[in-house]
Motif scaffolding. Structure first.
Motif, PDB file in Angstrom:
ATOM      1  N   ALA A  94       6.881   6.931  -0.033  1.00  0.00           N
ATOM      2  CA  ALA A  94       7.672   6.456  -1.185  1.00  0.00           C
ATOM      3  C   ALA A  94       8.280   6.600  -1.000  1.00  0.00           C
ATOM      4  CB  ALA A  94       7.283   7.142  -2.761  1.00  0.00           C
ATOM      5  N   GLU A  95       8.720   7.437  -0.018  1.00  0.00           N
ATOM      6  CA  GLU A  95      10.734   7.653  -0.171  1.00  0.00           C
ATOM      7  C   GLU A  95      11.160   6.850   0.982  1.00  0.00           C
ATOM      8  OE1 GLU A  95       8.865  11.274  -0.988  1.00  0.00           O
ATOM      9  OE2 GLU A  95       8.310   9.771   0.294  1.00  0.00           O
ATOM     10  N   LYS A  96      10.697   6.262   1.659  1.00  0.00           N
ATOM     11  CA  LYS A  96      10.486   4.523   2.367  1.00  0.00           C
ATOM     12  C   LYS A  96       9.945   3.846   2.134  1.00  0.00           C
ATOM     13  CE  LYS A  96      12.377   3.980   7.185  1.00  0.00           C
ATOM     14  NZ  LYS A  96      12.324   4.820   8.977  1.00  0.00           N
ATOM     15  N   LEU A  97      10.396   2.697   0.999  1.00  0.00           N
ATOM     16  CA  LEU A  97       9.823   1.185   1.157  1.00  0.00           C
ATOM     17  C   LEU A  97      10.419   0.393   1.846  1.00  0.00           C
ATOM     18  CD1 LEU A  97      10.094   1.687  -3.016  1.00  0.00           C
ATOM     19  CD2 LEU A  97       8.589   2.556  -1.479  1.00  0.00           C
ATOM     20  N   VAL A 104      13.353  -6.359  -5.428  1.00  0.00           N
ATOM     21  CA  VAL A 104      12.487  -5.802  -6.761  1.00  0.00           C
ATOM     22  C   VAL A 104      12.433  -5.511  -8.154  1.00  0.00           C
ATOM     23  CG1 VAL A 104      10.666  -3.675  -6.696  1.00  0.00           C
ATOM     24  CG2 VAL A 104      11.391  -4.556  -4.339  1.00  0.00           C
ATOM     25  N   ASP A 105      11.918  -5.998  -9.168  1.00  0.00           N
ATOM     26  CA  ASP A 105      12.023  -6.131 -10.471  1.00  0.00           C
ATOM     27  C   ASP A 105      11.820  -5.245 -11.014  1.00  0.00           C
ATOM     28  OD1 ASP A 105      13.142  -8.871 -10.896  1.00  0.00           O
ATOM     29  OD2 ASP A 105      10.975  -9.189  -9.986  1.00  0.00           O
ATOM     30  N   LEU A 106      10.724  -4.456 -10.584  1.00  0.00           N
ATOM     31  CA  LEU A 106       9.897  -3.447 -11.350  1.00  0.00           C
ATOM     32  C   LEU A 106       9.751  -3.032 -10.671  1.00  0.00           C
ATOM     33  CD1 LEU A 106       8.308  -1.487 -13.519  1.00  0.00           C
ATOM     34  CD2 LEU A 106       6.734  -3.303 -13.470  1.00  0.00           C
ATOM     35  N   VAL A 107       9.972  -1.389 -10.195  1.00  0.00           N
ATOM     36  CA  VAL A 107       9.103   0.067  -9.450  1.00  0.00           C
ATOM     37  C   VAL A 107       8.170   1.045 -11.098  1.00  0.00           C
ATOM     38  CG1 VAL A 107       9.334   1.815  -7.976  1.00  0.00           C
ATOM     39  CG2 VAL A 107      10.850  -0.307  -7.622  1.00  0.00           C
ATOM     40  N   ARG A 127      18.168   1.330  -4.870  1.00  0.00           N
ATOM     41  CA  ARG A 127      18.883   0.770  -2.952  1.00  0.00           C
ATOM     42  C   ARG A 127      17.566  -1.032  -3.628  1.00  0.00           C
ATOM     43  NH1 ARG A 127      15.982  -1.434   1.420  1.00  0.00           N
ATOM     44  NH2 ARG A 127      14.176   0.133   0.739  1.00  0.00           N
ATOM     45  N   VAL A 128      15.835  -0.475  -4.339  1.00  0.00           N
ATOM     46  CA  VAL A 128      15.681  -1.839  -3.790  1.00  0.00           C
ATOM     47  C   VAL A 128      15.971  -2.574  -4.984  1.00  0.00           C
ATOM     48  CG1 VAL A 128      14.161  -1.260  -2.512  1.00  0.00           C
ATOM     49  CG2 VAL A 128      12.838  -0.452  -4.692  1.00  0.00           C
ATOM     50  N   LEU A 129      15.577  -1.348  -6.291  1.00  0.00           N
ATOM     51  CA  LEU A 129      15.643  -2.634  -7.348  1.00  0.00           C
ATOM     52  C   LEU A 129      17.169  -3.617  -7.419  1.00  0.00           C
ATOM     53  CD1 LEU A 129      15.610  -0.084 -10.679  1.00  0.00           C
ATOM     54  CD2 LEU A 129      13.563  -1.858  -9.699  1.00  0.00           C
ATOM     55  N   LYS A 130      17.056  -4.742  -8.163  1.00  0.00           N
ATOM     56  CA  LYS A 130      17.769  -5.813  -8.159  1.00  0.00           C
ATOM     57  C   LYS A 130      18.657  -5.091  -9.848  1.00  0.00           C
ATOM     58  CE  LYS A 130      14.696 -10.056  -7.485  1.00  0.00           C
ATOM     59  NZ  LYS A 130      14.029 -10.895  -7.769  1.00  0.00           N
ATOM     60  N   PRO A 131      20.185  -5.996  -9.741  1.00  0.00           N
ATOM     61  CA  PRO A 131      20.990  -5.591 -10.733  1.00  0.00           C
ATOM     62  C   PRO A 131      20.208  -5.570 -12.409  1.00  0.00           C
ATOM     63  CG  PRO A 131      21.594  -7.246  -9.085  1.00  0.00           C
ATOM     64  CD  PRO A 131      20.470  -7.632  -9.012  1.00  0.00           C
ATOM     65  N   ILE A 132      19.095  -6.380 -12.579  1.00  0.00           N
ATOM     66  CA  ILE A 132      19.081  -5.676 -13.889  1.00  0.00           C
ATOM     67  C   ILE A 132      17.011  -5.210 -12.980  1.00  0.00           C
ATOM     68  CG2 ILE A 132      18.215  -6.834 -16.266  1.00  0.00           C
ATOM     69  CD1 ILE A 132      20.785  -8.636 -16.045  1.00  0.00           C
TER      70      ILE A 132
END
Length: 270
Positions: A94-97, A104-107, A127-132
């Motif tokens: 989980a700590e290294k996706l 990514v839109d949703l985690v 880090r991985v989520l998009k600005p929104i």
């Protein structure tokens, strides 16, 4: 450090067979939030997905869904089970996706986030989520009840007593569930966030399915590893007490498993 308690093949089999997916009220909370916050539904990542019970539900809303888990055995079970064509699974912590920055839109993490290394996981979410983009971290609490006619209080007492017997095998990370995900909520690095602690769902299941669900609990698996004969005897005794209290002999008799759930919902807005 993340806890690793669900990796055994036998445990994964019980997990796949008896763990239930998101129920009606929990789904309503989650999807209402996503419809309010998100404009893009391209990629969802379900972290700590286990054998995929909840992952496939995201496929109804997202173009692509990836379930991740640190356990090879869990991912093997997820891949063996039927799932929509836009859902795939991979093994990773989980700590290294393995996703690009802001892609990514949703985690999500269902009944899983409390096992993670929270600071490192939250850094990956950011880090991985998009600005929104959104994050949803949800879990059943330890507040569970068994309902069957006028036997509800007695059945719940039996179940609670068995939980207390198992509690000596509880990992310290269960404290994050006991505090209704408050620590996890406070660690979420977004200003736009909220925590809901009173999502109640009723899950119909047979006595046999209830016993299978119990065997998927990490605490029972630790008990089984430490004292196999005592664990099996305690489980059998609990089942017998439940059947006698219900006044039935068939393990296929149905009751209701009431579970209170907590949801942490957040949105990255920049």
């Amino acid at each position: 450090m993340a806890a690793r308690l669900f990796e055994g093949k036998d445990h994964a089999v019980f997990y796949q067979k008896y763990r239930f997916s998101l129920q009606e009220n929990q789904q309503r909370v989650i999807f209402s939030y996503l419809d309010e916050k998100l404009s893009s539904f391209r990629l969802a990542v379900d972290v700590g997905c286990g054998s995929g019970q909840c992952t496939h539900l995201l496929a109804k809303r997202f173009e692509k869904v990836v379930g991740t888990d640190i356990s090879n055995a869990q991912i093997e079970e997820a891949n063996r089970a039927p799932h929509p064509p836009n859902v795939s699974y991979l093994v990773c912590p989980a700590e290294k996706l393995p996703f690009e920055d802001h892609s990514v839109d949703l985690v999500t993490a269902f009944s899983a986030a409390h096992w993670f290394d929270i600071p490192r996981f939250m850094a990956e979410v950011e880090r991985v989520l998009k600005p929104i983009g959104c994050v949803i971290l949800s879990s059943s609490t330890l507040d569970m009840r068994l309902h069957y006619g006028d036997r509800t209080e007695k059945l719940t007492q039996i179940f609670t007593q068995f939980q207390e017997q198992l509690s000596v095998y509880a990992n310290e990370k269960i404290n994050r569930v006991k505090d209704d995900y408050e620590e996890i909520f406070m660690s979420l690095p977004f200003q736009d966030k909220k925590r809901i602690t009173d999502v109640l769902d009723k899950v119909p299941m047979t006595v046999a399915e209830l016993m299978g669900l119990i065997q998927s609990f990490s605490m029972y698996q630790m008990f089984l590893k430490d004292q196999p004969e005592a664990a099996k005897a305690a489980l059998q005794n609990t089942e017998q007490r439940i059947l006698e209290t219900m006044g039935v002999s068939s393990r296929e008799t149905q009751l209701e498993y009431w579970t209170r759930q907590v949801c942490v919902l957040g949105c990255r807005s920049s």
